[in-house]
Scaffold this motif. Structure first.
Motif, mmCIF file in Angstrom:
data_model
loop_
_atom_site.group_PDB
_atom_site.id
_atom_site.type_symbol
_atom_site.label_atom_id
_atom_site.label_comp_id
_atom_site.label_asym_id
_atom_site.label_seq_id
_atom_site.Cartn_x
_atom_site.Cartn_y
_atom_site.Cartn_z
ATOM 1 N N MET A 290 -14.887 1.032 -15.798
ATOM 2 C CA MET A 290 -14.738 0.529 -17.164
ATOM 3 C C MET A 290 -13.432 -0.257 -17.289
ATOM 4 O O MET A 290 -12.369 0.218 -16.896
ATOM 5 C CB MET A 290 -14.725 1.690 -18.166
ATOM 6 N N THR A 291 -13.530 -1.461 -17.812
ATOM 7 C CA THR A 291 -12.344 -2.287 -18.019
ATOM 8 C C THR A 291 -11.631 -1.860 -19.293
ATOM 9 O O THR A 291 -12.255 -1.713 -20.342
ATOM 10 C CB THR A 291 -12.727 -3.772 -18.136
ATOM 11 N N THR A 292 -10.333 -1.630 -19.197
ATOM 12 C CA THR A 292 -9.558 -1.247 -20.374
ATOM 13 C C THR A 292 -8.548 -2.331 -20.717
ATOM 14 O O THR A 292 -8.125 -3.106 -19.856
ATOM 15 C CB THR A 292 -8.816 0.082 -20.149
ATOM 16 N N CYS A 293 -8.185 -2.370 -21.984
ATOM 17 C CA CYS A 293 -7.222 -3.353 -22.475
ATOM 18 C C CYS A 293 -6.113 -2.625 -23.226
ATOM 19 O O CYS A 293 -6.353 -1.603 -23.867
ATOM 20 C CB CYS A 293 -7.905 -4.352 -23.408
ATOM 21 N N THR A 294 -4.918 -3.162 -23.153
ATOM 22 C CA THR A 294 -3.785 -2.584 -23.872
ATOM 23 C C THR A 294 -3.571 -3.342 -25.177
ATOM 24 O O THR A 294 -3.420 -4.565 -25.174
ATOM 25 C CB THR A 294 -2.499 -2.640 -23.026
ATOM 26 N N VAL A 295 -3.583 -2.594 -26.274
ATOM 27 C CA VAL A 295 -3.369 -3.195 -27.593
ATOM 28 C C VAL A 295 -2.044 -2.670 -28.139
ATOM 29 O O VAL A 295 -1.831 -1.460 -28.210
ATOM 30 C CB VAL A 295 -4.507 -2.839 -28.569
ATOM 31 N N THR A 296 -1.163 -3.581 -28.510
ATOM 32 C CA THR A 296 0.136 -3.217 -29.073
ATOM 33 C C THR A 296 0.180 -3.640 -30.534
ATOM 34 O O THR A 296 -0.167 -4.777 -30.863
ATOM 35 C CB THR A 296 1.289 -3.898 -28.310
ATOM 36 N N PHE A 297 0.590 -2.715 -31.387
ATOM 37 C CA PHE A 297 0.621 -2.985 -32.826
ATOM 38 C C PHE A 297 2.063 -3.076 -33.319
ATOM 39 O O PHE A 297 2.892 -2.215 -33.023
ATOM 40 C CB PHE A 297 -0.114 -1.884 -33.593
ATOM 41 N N VAL B 66 -7.663 0.818 -24.638
ATOM 42 C CA VAL B 66 -9.021 1.024 -25.141
ATOM 43 C C VAL B 66 -10.008 0.269 -24.257
ATOM 44 O O VAL B 66 -9.631 -0.682 -23.569
ATOM 45 C CB VAL B 66 -9.152 0.533 -26.604
ATOM 46 N N PRO B 67 -11.272 0.676 -24.257
ATOM 47 C CA PRO B 67 -12.274 -0.060 -23.483
ATOM 48 C C PRO B 67 -12.430 -1.487 -23.997
ATOM 49 O O PRO B 67 -12.320 -1.739 -25.199
ATOM 50 C CB PRO B 67 -13.557 0.750 -23.711
ATOM 51 N N LYS B 68 -12.664 -2.407 -23.102
ATOM 52 C CA LYS B 68 -12.921 -3.792 -23.489
ATOM 53 C C LYS B 68 -14.115 -3.835 -24.438
ATOM 54 O O LYS B 68 -15.125 -3.180 -24.210
ATOM 55 C CB LYS B 68 -13.214 -4.629 -22.241
ATOM 56 N N GLY B 69 -14.001 -4.581 -25.525
ATOM 57 C CA GLY B 69 -15.072 -4.653 -26.510
ATOM 58 C C GLY B 69 -14.846 -3.778 -27.725
ATOM 59 O O GLY B 69 -15.625 -3.814 -28.679
ATOM 60 N N THR B 70 -13.758 -2.988 -27.712
ATOM 61 C CA THR B 70 -13.420 -2.155 -28.871
ATOM 62 C C THR B 70 -12.930 -3.040 -30.011
ATOM 63 O O THR B 70 -12.175 -3.984 -29.787
ATOM 64 C CB THR B 70 -12.313 -1.143 -28.509
ATOM 65 N N THR C 201 -13.113 -8.044 -31.610
ATOM 66 C CA THR C 201 -13.106 -7.131 -30.473
ATOM 67 C C THR C 201 -12.086 -7.562 -29.427
ATOM 68 O O THR C 201 -11.805 -8.748 -29.252
ATOM 69 C CB THR C 201 -14.498 -7.050 -29.820
ATOM 70 N N VAL C 202 -11.559 -6.571 -28.745
ATOM 71 C CA VAL C 202 -10.528 -6.795 -27.735
ATOM 72 C C VAL C 202 -11.181 -7.189 -26.413
ATOM 73 O O VAL C 202 -12.104 -6.523 -25.946
ATOM 74 C CB VAL C 202 -9.693 -5.510 -27.548
ATOM 75 N N VAL C 203 -10.697 -8.281 -25.808
ATOM 76 C CA VAL C 203 -11.244 -8.729 -24.521
ATOM 77 C C VAL C 203 -10.174 -8.755 -23.435
ATOM 78 O O VAL C 203 -10.454 -9.077 -22.282
ATOM 79 C CB VAL C 203 -11.888 -10.123 -24.654
ATOM 80 N N GLY C 204 -8.948 -8.427 -23.806
ATOM 81 C CA GLY C 204 -7.834 -8.393 -22.863
ATOM 82 C C GLY C 204 -6.627 -7.790 -23.554
ATOM 83 O O GLY C 204 -6.699 -7.376 -24.716
#
Length: 216
Positions: free
Chosen positions: A1-8, A17-21, A80-83
């Protein structure tokens, strides 16, 4: 599963989170709360956020102007998150006026509420000295919430708190993270009719549980 880092930002919180979240779900998982009156349907436009770095895939929406889109604004619920991506939460989109407890803190407070209630129940003589002599420490209330409209598009949490406070002298009101996470779907599936379990402790009223329908 590809995961992406999201910074707020400005919170500085980061989550993988998983890609596509969708961004709204990622924010909730990170403990960042964004206004979303429509429950993620892309209708209210209150979950507007700014993509600072990285990229998301967004559905078309009429809730943003061309200028806002050009500046990098998107709706958190429809993107959605893709990277790896950095998201800024504008002041007008932040949900920070109401107090939200972590799940651990909520469990500790809940244990204290019912522990105190049990003591009063088991020892009649204590009732005369209890602070809440004429007000139970835990109370169930059935609520019929008005559904969101274009004119009344406050967040689900604000809507629930507003209805609880209506006709009641409640100054400090809070709830736990678990309730916030499930609130949007629960309210809509129950047609905006829910029963809340309120607990009292040290001058604070807490929404301990939210149940669909009338279970009072």
């Amino acid at each position: 599963m590809t995961t992406c880092t999201v910074t707020f930002y400005p919170d500085g919180k980061r989550i993988s989170v998983p890609k596509g979240t969708d961004v709204l779900s990622a924010a909730i998982a990170a403990g960042v709360y964004i206004k979303s009156s429509c429950g993620g349907e892309g209708v209210c436009g209150r979950c507007k956020v700014l993509v600072r770095n990285g990229q998301v895939v967004s559905d078309p929406t009429g809730r943003l102007t061309r200028e806002e889109i050009g500046q990098g604004y998107v709706l958190a619920c429809r993107s959605t998150v893709v990277g790896d991506v950095t998201i800024e939460i504008p002041v007008e989109s932040r949900l920070e006026k109401e107090q939200i407890l972590t799940e651990e803190a909520q469990q500790e407070r809940l244990a204290g509420v019912f522990s105190k209630a049990t003591e009063i129940e088991r020892e009649p003589e204590v009732k005369e000295k209890a602070i809440f002599v004429h007000s139970p420490l835990a109370t169930k209330i059935f609520l019929k919430l008005p559904p969101p409209t274009l004119k009344d598009n406050v967040s689900d949490l604000e809507r629930l708190f507003r209805e609880i406070r209506h006709g009641r002298d409640i100054k400090i009101l809070q709830t736990g993270l678990a309730n916030v996470r499930k609130m949007g779907r629960l309210l809509r599936e129950s047609n905006w009719e829910v029963t809340v379990l309120l607990g009292k402790r040290n001058g604070t009223t807490e929404v301990v549980l939210i149940e669909p329908g009338d279970t009072s």
